[in-house]
Design a protein around this motif. Structure first.
Motif, PDB file in Angstrom:
ATOM      1  N   TRP A 110      14.772  90.715 -14.587  1.00 32.40           N
ATOM      2  CA  TRP A 110      15.848  91.693 -14.692  1.00 32.40           C
ATOM      3  C   TRP A 110      16.005  92.108 -16.143  1.00 32.40           C
ATOM      4  O   TRP A 110      15.480  91.438 -17.040  1.00 32.40           O
ATOM      5  CB  TRP A 110      17.155  91.120 -14.136  1.00 32.40           C
ATOM      6  N   ASN A 111      16.727  93.163 -16.363  1.00 32.59           N
ATOM      7  CA  ASN A 111      16.979  93.657 -17.700  1.00 32.59           C
ATOM      8  C   ASN A 111      17.691  92.587 -18.525  1.00 32.59           C
ATOM      9  O   ASN A 111      18.817  92.205 -18.214  1.00 32.59           O
ATOM     10  CB  ASN A 111      17.817  94.939 -17.626  1.00 32.59           C
ATOM     11  N   THR A 112      17.037  92.126 -19.562  1.00 32.45           N
ATOM     12  CA  THR A 112      17.565  91.049 -20.399  1.00 32.45           C
ATOM     13  C   THR A 112      18.913  91.408 -21.012  1.00 32.45           C
ATOM     14  O   THR A 112      19.839  90.595 -21.019  1.00 32.45           O
ATOM     15  CB  THR A 112      16.549  90.683 -21.494  1.00 32.45           C
ATOM     16  N   ASN A 113      19.044  92.616 -21.532  1.00 25.63           N
ATOM     17  CA  ASN A 113      20.293  93.009 -22.197  1.00 25.63           C
ATOM     18  C   ASN A 113      21.486  92.948 -21.255  1.00 25.63           C
ATOM     19  O   ASN A 113      22.576  92.544 -21.661  1.00 25.63           O
ATOM     20  CB  ASN A 113      20.165  94.408 -22.798  1.00 25.63           C
ATOM     21  N   SER A 114      21.293  93.334 -19.999  1.00 25.51           N
ATOM     22  CA  SER A 114      22.415  93.303 -19.055  1.00 25.51           C
ATOM     23  C   SER A 114      22.820  91.867 -18.717  1.00 25.51           C
ATOM     24  O   SER A 114      24.006  91.579 -18.537  1.00 25.51           O
ATOM     25  CB  SER A 114      22.093  94.094 -17.783  1.00 25.51           C
ATOM     26  N   ILE A 115      21.860  90.951 -18.695  1.00 27.72           N
ATOM     27  CA  ILE A 115      22.181  89.547 -18.417  1.00 27.72           C
ATOM     28  C   ILE A 115      22.869  88.924 -19.636  1.00 27.72           C
ATOM     29  O   ILE A 115      23.873  88.217 -19.500  1.00 27.72           O
ATOM     30  CB  ILE A 115      20.910  88.757 -18.026  1.00 27.72           C
ATOM     31  N   VAL A 116      22.364  89.201 -20.821  1.00 23.96           N
ATOM     32  CA  VAL A 116      23.007  88.700 -22.046  1.00 23.96           C
ATOM     33  C   VAL A 116      24.440  89.220 -22.125  1.00 23.96           C
ATOM     34  O   VAL A 116      25.365  88.478 -22.469  1.00 23.96           O
ATOM     35  CB  VAL A 116      22.196  89.076 -23.301  1.00 23.96           C
ATOM     36  N   ARG A 117      24.632  90.486 -21.782  1.00 22.51           N
ATOM     37  CA  ARG A 117      25.981  91.067 -21.810  1.00 22.51           C
ATOM     38  C   ARG A 117      26.926  90.302 -20.890  1.00 22.51           C
ATOM     39  O   ARG A 117      28.071  90.009 -21.254  1.00 22.51           O
ATOM     40  CB  ARG A 117      25.926  92.539 -21.394  1.00 22.51           C
ATOM     41  N   LEU A 118      26.464  89.917 -19.700  1.00 20.38           N
ATOM     42  CA  LEU A 118      27.310  89.149 -18.779  1.00 20.38           C
ATOM     43  C   LEU A 118      27.581  87.748 -19.313  1.00 20.38           C
ATOM     44  O   LEU A 118      28.702  87.246 -19.202  1.00 20.38           O
ATOM     45  CB  LEU A 118      26.683  89.095 -17.383  1.00 20.38           C
ATOM     46  N   TYR A 119      26.566  87.102 -19.891  1.00 23.90           N
ATOM     47  CA  TYR A 119      26.788  85.781 -20.493  1.00 23.90           C
ATOM     48  C   TYR A 119      27.813  85.866 -21.627  1.00 23.90           C
ATOM     49  O   TYR A 119      28.689  85.019 -21.758  1.00 23.90           O
ATOM     50  CB  TYR A 119      25.480  85.173 -21.005  1.00 23.90           C
ATOM     51  N   LYS A 120      27.708  86.901 -22.449  1.00 28.93           N
ATOM     52  CA  LYS A 120      28.677  87.081 -23.530  1.00 28.93           C
ATOM     53  C   LYS A 120      30.070  87.354 -22.966  1.00 28.93           C
ATOM     54  O   LYS A 120      31.053  86.802 -23.455  1.00 28.93           O
ATOM     55  CB  LYS A 120      28.234  88.226 -24.448  1.00 28.93           C
ATOM     56  N   GLU A 121      30.142  88.196 -21.960  1.00 31.80           N
ATOM     57  CA  GLU A 121      31.411  88.534 -21.319  1.00 31.80           C
ATOM     58  C   GLU A 121      32.104  87.279 -20.791  1.00 31.80           C
ATOM     59  O   GLU A 121      33.317  87.148 -20.883  1.00 31.80           O
ATOM     60  CB  GLU A 121      31.145  89.529 -20.176  1.00 31.80           C
ATOM     61  N   ALA A 122      31.310  86.344 -20.265  1.00 35.31           N
ATOM     62  CA  ALA A 122      31.866  85.103 -19.719  1.00 35.31           C
ATOM     63  C   ALA A 122      32.201  84.093 -20.812  1.00 35.31           C
ATOM     64  O   ALA A 122      32.858  83.089 -20.543  1.00 35.31           O
ATOM     65  CB  ALA A 122      30.873  84.487 -18.728  1.00 35.31           C
ATOM     66  N   GLY A 123      31.739  84.348 -22.026  1.00 36.27           N
ATOM     67  CA  GLY A 123      31.978  83.406 -23.120  1.00 36.27           C
ATOM     68  C   GLY A 123      30.984  82.265 -23.155  1.00 36.27           C
ATOM     69  O   GLY A 123      31.229  81.243 -23.800  1.00 36.27           O
ATOM     70  N   TRP A 124      29.862  82.428 -22.493  1.00 30.35           N
ATOM     71  CA  TRP A 124      28.872  81.358 -22.400  1.00 30.35           C
ATOM     72  C   TRP A 124      27.707  81.526 -23.374  1.00 30.35           C
ATOM     73  O   TRP A 124      26.825  80.672 -23.439  1.00 30.35           O
ATOM     74  CB  TRP A 124      28.303  81.274 -20.986  1.00 30.35           C
ATOM     75  N   TRP A 125      27.641  82.625 -24.076  1.00 26.24           N
ATOM     76  CA  TRP A 125      26.514  82.885 -24.971  1.00 26.24           C
ATOM     77  C   TRP A 125      26.808  82.281 -26.337  1.00 26.24           C
ATOM     78  O   TRP A 125      27.875  82.469 -26.888  1.00 26.24           O
ATOM     79  CB  TRP A 125      26.280  84.391 -25.105  1.00 26.24           C
TER      80      TRP A 125
END
Length: 137
Positions: free
Chosen positions: A12-27
């Motif tokens: 999947w698109n890496t940027n969209s997954i990173v964005r969700l991890y950041k949104e959740a506070g897990w990145w």
């Protein structure tokens, strides 16, 4: 909710997954986006939720498993702009159904503190007789 589609993916698109991890506070800063494709591929099931009207990835969740007896749901996340609309419950049920279809006997999950009531709606219970521990480095 008809405009949200859940799909099992192997990439999947890496940027969209990173964005969700950041949104959740897990990145964390030390994480590398280059590791996302391997994380998706190594997951037993990796599910994304797509807003079909915009094409935006708005949710994700995954199952890690031995493929026989135990499945662990983790990284369940819905982007904050889409929360409170039942998307998380539908995503969780999608993950549970995938685990059941695969014949997994036990389905567990990793959850954030104070989210127990959300998971109880989908028949998850706290097991006070088991304690899951995290190894600290």
């Amino acid at each position: 909710m008809n405009h949200i589609q859940f799909t099992i993916v192997e990439s999947w698109n890496t940027n969209s997954i990173v964005r969700l991890y950041k949104e959740a506070g897990w990145w964390k800063e030390e994480y590398s986006p280059d590791e996302i494709p391997g994380l998706i591929k190594a997951s037993y099931r990796f599910i994304v939720g797509i807003d079909v009207t915009s094409g935006e990835t708005i949710a994700m969740g995954r199952i890690i498993s031995d493929g026989i007896s135990i499945g662990i749901i983790q990284d369940l996340c819905v982007h904050s702009d889409f929360r409170g609309k039942g998307i998380g419950q539908v995503l969780l049920q999608f993950l549970v159904n995938e685990a059941r279809k695969a014949g997994l006997l036990k389905i567990m999950l990793v959850a954030e503190p104070n989210t127990e009531s959300f998971y109880k709606k989908s028949c998850f219970i706290s097991n006070k007789n088991q304690i899951f521990l995290l190894h600290c480095r």
